[in-house]
Design an enzyme around this catalytic site. Structure first.
Site, PDB file in Angstrom:
ATOM      1  N   GLU A  85      21.492  23.314  36.078  1.00 46.53           N
ATOM      2  CA  GLU A  85      20.223  23.766  36.634  1.00 46.53           C
ATOM      3  C   GLU A  85      19.198  22.656  36.746  1.00 46.53           C
ATOM      4  OE1 GLU A  85      21.951  25.264  34.281  1.00 46.53           O
ATOM      5  OE2 GLU A  85      22.585  27.091  35.306  1.00 46.53           O
ATOM      6  N   HIS A 154      20.260  37.619  30.568  1.00 46.03           N
ATOM      7  CA  HIS A 154      20.360  38.092  31.951  1.00 46.03           C
ATOM      8  C   HIS A 154      19.259  39.089  32.296  1.00 46.03           C
ATOM      9  CE1 HIS A 154      24.395  36.461  31.339  1.00 46.03           C
ATOM     10  NE2 HIS A 154      24.619  36.529  32.627  1.00 46.03           N
TER      11      HIS A 154
HETATM   12  C1  LIG Z   1      23.045  27.557  31.828  1.00 48.21           C
HETATM   13  C2  LIG Z   1      23.812  28.616  32.527  1.00 48.21           C
HETATM   14  N1  LIG Z   1      23.833  28.635  33.866  1.00 48.21           N
HETATM   15  C3  LIG Z   1      24.494  29.598  34.533  1.00 48.21           C
HETATM   16  C4  LIG Z   1      25.166  30.567  33.861  1.00 48.21           C
HETATM   17  C5  LIG Z   1      25.894  31.661  34.615  1.00 48.21           C
HETATM   18  N2  LIG Z   1      27.338  31.494  34.418  1.00 48.21           N
HETATM   19  C6  LIG Z   1      27.972  32.170  33.450  1.00 48.21           C
HETATM   20  S1  LIG Z   1      29.551  31.671  33.295  1.00 48.21           S
HETATM   21  C7  LIG Z   1      29.414  30.582  34.567  1.00 48.21           C
HETATM   22  C8  LIG Z   1      30.585  29.744  34.940  1.00 48.21           C
HETATM   23  C9  LIG Z   1      31.109  29.000  33.769  1.00 48.21           C
HETATM   24  O1  LIG Z   1      32.270  28.317  34.113  1.00 48.21           O
HETATM   25  P1  LIG Z   1      33.102  27.516  33.028  1.00 48.21           P
HETATM   26  O2  LIG Z   1      32.210  26.654  32.240  1.00 48.21           O
HETATM   27  O3  LIG Z   1      34.228  26.879  33.741  1.00 48.21           O
HETATM   28  O4  LIG Z   1      33.639  28.644  32.044  1.00 48.21           O
HETATM   29  P2  LIG Z   1      34.586  29.885  32.363  1.00 48.21           P
HETATM   30  O5  LIG Z   1      33.690  31.020  32.761  1.00 48.21           O
HETATM   31  O6  LIG Z   1      35.528  29.490  33.426  1.00 48.21           O
HETATM   32  O7  LIG Z   1      35.265  30.210  31.078  1.00 48.21           O
HETATM   33  C10 LIG Z   1      28.130  30.606  35.094  1.00 48.21           C
HETATM   34  C11 LIG Z   1      27.662  29.806  36.231  1.00 48.21           C
HETATM   35  C12 LIG Z   1      25.124  30.517  32.444  1.00 48.21           C
HETATM   36  N3  LIG Z   1      25.742  31.442  31.696  1.00 48.21           N
HETATM   37  N4  LIG Z   1      24.452  29.537  31.804  1.00 48.21           N
END
Ligand SMILES: Cc1ncc(C[n+]2csc(CCOP(=O)(O)OP(=O)(O)O)c2C)c(N)n1
Ligand SMILES: [Mg+2]
Lengths: 357, 405
Positions: A85, A154
């Protein structure tokens, strides 16, 4: 600007399920769809407008607000960003310095904080620091507020942090028509705008005039920074913004039916700068004011409204300005959020208390 | 996918080794680490890498590689222990399936499925000892299981009855972290404390391919390296961050990043539970021995949707899913056990029964969870009493029906 007729046609196609047996004409669309159409119009009108954020491209955003934009405008203008972000806002600043008009999506309210430095120390201050040489027309869209049964981070209402920061404009839409118009106005603003979207109202529908393009247009119904009376009344004034405007309207409805009271409802729309003229005018008539938001009360938008109304309309007040807000706790787990969020009962209790003075 | 399959090192069948790339301490790595870990039994702690000296200045030189003899790190496993790894995976998958159906029935607000990542989580989770501390993201239900966290406590978060209901210190398992990447810094600081306390343990932090882009994660890499903390960065590269493919986060393989920060990175087949156990044992031993952090990239696949709120058909092909089906971590371990004659029919049947009972009980406990006491939303805002919160609590309590409190 894409012509209104074209949008109207596509709107009808997009909500095709609604059309069964109805005559052709304006069709109600959701608040999310209204934002989507507003974004499309803004992108069509100005090739410098760029949409960027996590999952905004192929997926169309987790709330589908950017649905279809990648297909229509291509990868250079609709950017699925890496998951960072601070970088979303930081690079938007650079793009803006280069003449672009970035529209950043922060996926949820609780994830704006990694970008906090870029927003409050950079985005908000560069115009001042550069003695006006640099303009940063950046819009930061944030779905905000609770009520959707979500997990932690959220459901937050972070507006006060940004209202407290000089150099930022902060607005919150509450209905589809405003959403459609305000997003275009925000994008056209030469100042950075924090654009708050009431996520639990994304699915609310209303008919939207597709030709309502914004402030400078003769079609504009209100400026980006004007508050409006959304229900006229005479006995007390309710002020809300974003998701609580609907709650205030519901409360006014119940109050009229059950108590025979006539409550006026003002939608603030702009949280910074505040447009308090309609509120003051209302309070001068009703003498009673209740301000409603989901954010905690401590050092909040309602605190500012109460202070200014007290300063400017003291002799009109029959009772202290009262507030119905989230509690000064972290946002609770989903099974408790109904207790946390302002609802019709809490608003009417406050109205009763106001009449008790 | 290029690079993923090429670099995957399969522990099964025996005999494969894993390659560690480290740019920063190239010269230090020139010693005889390979010899040091050649011994198949009882590998020395931290075998393969010399102790880190944070004062020796920035590393340089050419990239170097060192072989880690992975089989040596799991040579001690008995037949029962091999079967138990499979049992763990079967049970956590069953928990995952039950949670998914509970969500569909409205008993949970949301669920983040670990399907496909069982080997990475059980393998790494079973490498941990009682002195170690794990920092999860929000998908580490398999690690939670290995750390003795009640699966119902994990479900409670997704049901929305609390925000994290277990005791982190008691389980050596921190609370889930939904803000992507934030926990990497907590783990780094915790490991700094462990080093100062001369703890015999190490910390491990779980994060995703998407999280690797966050500033927090990159700051954690830098700090952990500079202070040579006893920390294993365990990245489950499940190929997706919601709708964005891993290539949108990084042009180089994630494990290569460690070299730029001055510590070793390894890539492991994240669907091979033995490989994950072995590599994590090695990495923990390295960390515990004072040789600084290690980055493990476990290459795996998120077989389900991002969460129950997601629709992956909008962004990925069924062919890709099918290809990863062929590498299902549970099937792989079954095949391995069967080949060794460790999957007797009776035992398999008992495990199936155990999984049924487990799922049944978990469901019952989940649906029986009451909503929390409304006034509890005012609890624990801070340690010392806050007058504003206290006043709001009493005003709120006065509005409740007698039955509600
Ligand atoms: C700081 C932040 N930005 C955005 C989100 C929204 N979000 C939740 S999970 C996710 C993707 C995460 O991907 P990854 O790190 O590959 O983990 P995975 O879900 O594949 O286990 C996002 C964008 C968040 N939880 N925290
Ligand atoms: Mg991922």
């Amino acid at each position: 600007m894409t012509s209104g007729a074209v949008i109207a046609g596509e709107q009808a196609a997009d909500v095709g399920g609604e059309q069964t047996g109805e005559p052709a004409g304006p069709v109600p669309i959701t608040l999310a769809k209204a934002l989507n159409l507003g974004l499309r119009s803004a992108m069509a009108a100005d090739p410098k407008v760029i949409v960027m954020g996590e999952d905004v491209g192929t997926l169309g955003g987790v709330f589908r607000v950017t649905d279809g934009l990648l297909k229509e405008f291509g990868e250079a203008r609709v950017i699925d960003t890496p998951l960072a972000e601070s970088a979303i806002v930081g690079t938007a600043i650079g793009l803006a310095m280069r003449g672009y008009r970035p529209v950043c999506e922060i996926q949820f309210d609780g994830f704006v904080y990694p970008a906090f430095d870029q927003i409050v120390s950079q985005l908000a201050k560069l115009h001042y620091r550069s003695a006006g040489r640099i303009r940063l027309p950046v819009t930061i869209r944030i779905p905000f507020g609770g009520g959707i049964g979500a997990v932690e981070h959220h459901s937050e209402s972070p507006e006060a942090y940004f209202c407290h920061t000089a150099g930022l404009k902060v607005v919150a839409c509450s209905n589809p028509a405003d959403a459609h118009q305000m997003i275009q106005q925000a994008i056209r603003s030469d100042d950075p705008v924090i654009f708050l979207e009431p996520k639990r109202r994304y699915w609310e529908k209303a008919v939207v005039d597709p030709g309502s393009p914004g402030e400078s247009s003769p079609n504009a119904t209100s400026g980006l920074h004007s508050s409006t009376v959304v229900r006229a009344g005479t006995d007390a004034t309710l002020v809300g913004y974003g998701p609580t405007v609907r709650t205030c309207l519901d409360a006014a409805e119940v109050s009229a039916a059950d108590d025979g009271r006539s409550l006026e409802v003002v939608d603030l729309r702009s949280l910074s700068p505040l447009d308090l003229e309609p509120v003051l005018a209302s309070v001068r008539r009703t003498g009673r004011l209740v301000v409603v938001h989901e954010a905690p009360s401590n050092v909040s938008v309602s605190a500012e409204v109460a202070a200014r109304v007290t300063e400017q309309a003291f002799y009109s007040l029959e009772a202290p300005v009262l507030r119905v807000t989230g509690f000064d706790t972290p946002y609770p787990p989903a099974r408790l959020e109904d207790h946390y969020l302002p609802d019709v009962d809490r608003i009417l209790d406050a109205v009763d208390r106001s009449f008790g003075y | 996918m290029r690079g993923v399959t090429e670099l995957m090192q399969l522990l099964t069948p025996d005999g494969h080794r894993i390659t560690v790339a480290s740019r920063a301490r190239a010269t230090e790595l020139d010693g005889s680490p390979t010899a040091a870990c050649d011994s198949r039994s009882d590998p020395p702690p931290g075998a393969g890498l010399p102790a880190a000296d944070p004062d020796s200045g920035p590393g340089g030189g050419e990239p170097a590689t060192v072989d880690i003899d992975l089989p040596a790190y799991v040579a001690d496993l008995t037949d029962d222990e091999l079967f138990d790894l499979y049992r763990d995976m079967v049970l956590v998958r069953r928990m995952d399936e039950e949670a998914t159906s509970l969500q569909r029935q409205g008993e949970l607000g949301l669920w983040a499925s670990l399907r496909g990542q069982e080997a990475a989580q059980v393998g790494s989770g079973r490498a941990l000892g009682p002195d170690d501390m794990a920092f999860p993201s929000y998908r580490e239900h398999g690690v939670a299981w290995c750390r003795g966290v009640d699966p119902a406590a994990v479900l409670a978060i997704f049901r929305g009855v609390n925000l994290g209901g277990w005791d982190p210190a008691g389980h050596g398992f921190a609370l889930y972290s939904i803000v992507v990447g934030a926990q990497t810094l907590h783990a780094t600081g915790y490991a700094m404390g462990m080093a100062q306390d001369r703890s015999p343990g190490a910390a491990i932090v779980y994060f995703g391919d998407g999280a690797s882009s966050e500033g927090d994660a990159n700051e954690a890499f830098g700090w952990a390296s500079v202070f040579a903390v006893p920390l294993v960065f365990f990245c489950q590269n499940n190929q997706w961050a919601i709708s964005e493919p891993a290539r949108r986060q990084s042009r180089t393989a994630i494990f290569h990043r460690a070299a730029g920060f001055g510590f070793p990175g390894v890539r492991v087949d994240g669907n091979d539970v033995l490989a994950c156990l072995a590599v994590t044992r090695w990495a923990l031993a390295t960390a515990r021995a004072g040789r600084g952090p290690v980055l493990v990239e476990a290459v795996t696949y998120r077989m389900g949707a991002h969460t129950t709120a997601d629709d992956p058909t909008r962004y990925r092909s069924s062919a890709e899913l099918e290809a990863w089906h062929q590498r299902d971590p549970l099937d792989r371990m079954r095949t391995y056990l069967a080949a060794r004659g460790l999957l007797a029919q009776e035992r398999d049947r008992r495990l199936a029964l155990e999984a049924d009972t487990f799922a049944h009980e978990l469901r019952a406990r989940c649906t029986a969870m009451p909503d929390p006491d409304p006034t509890s939303l005012f609890d624990h805002v801070q340690v010392t009493e806050n007058g504003l919160v206290a006043a709001q609590r009493s005003a709120f309590a006065a509005t409740l029906d007698p039955g509600e409190t």
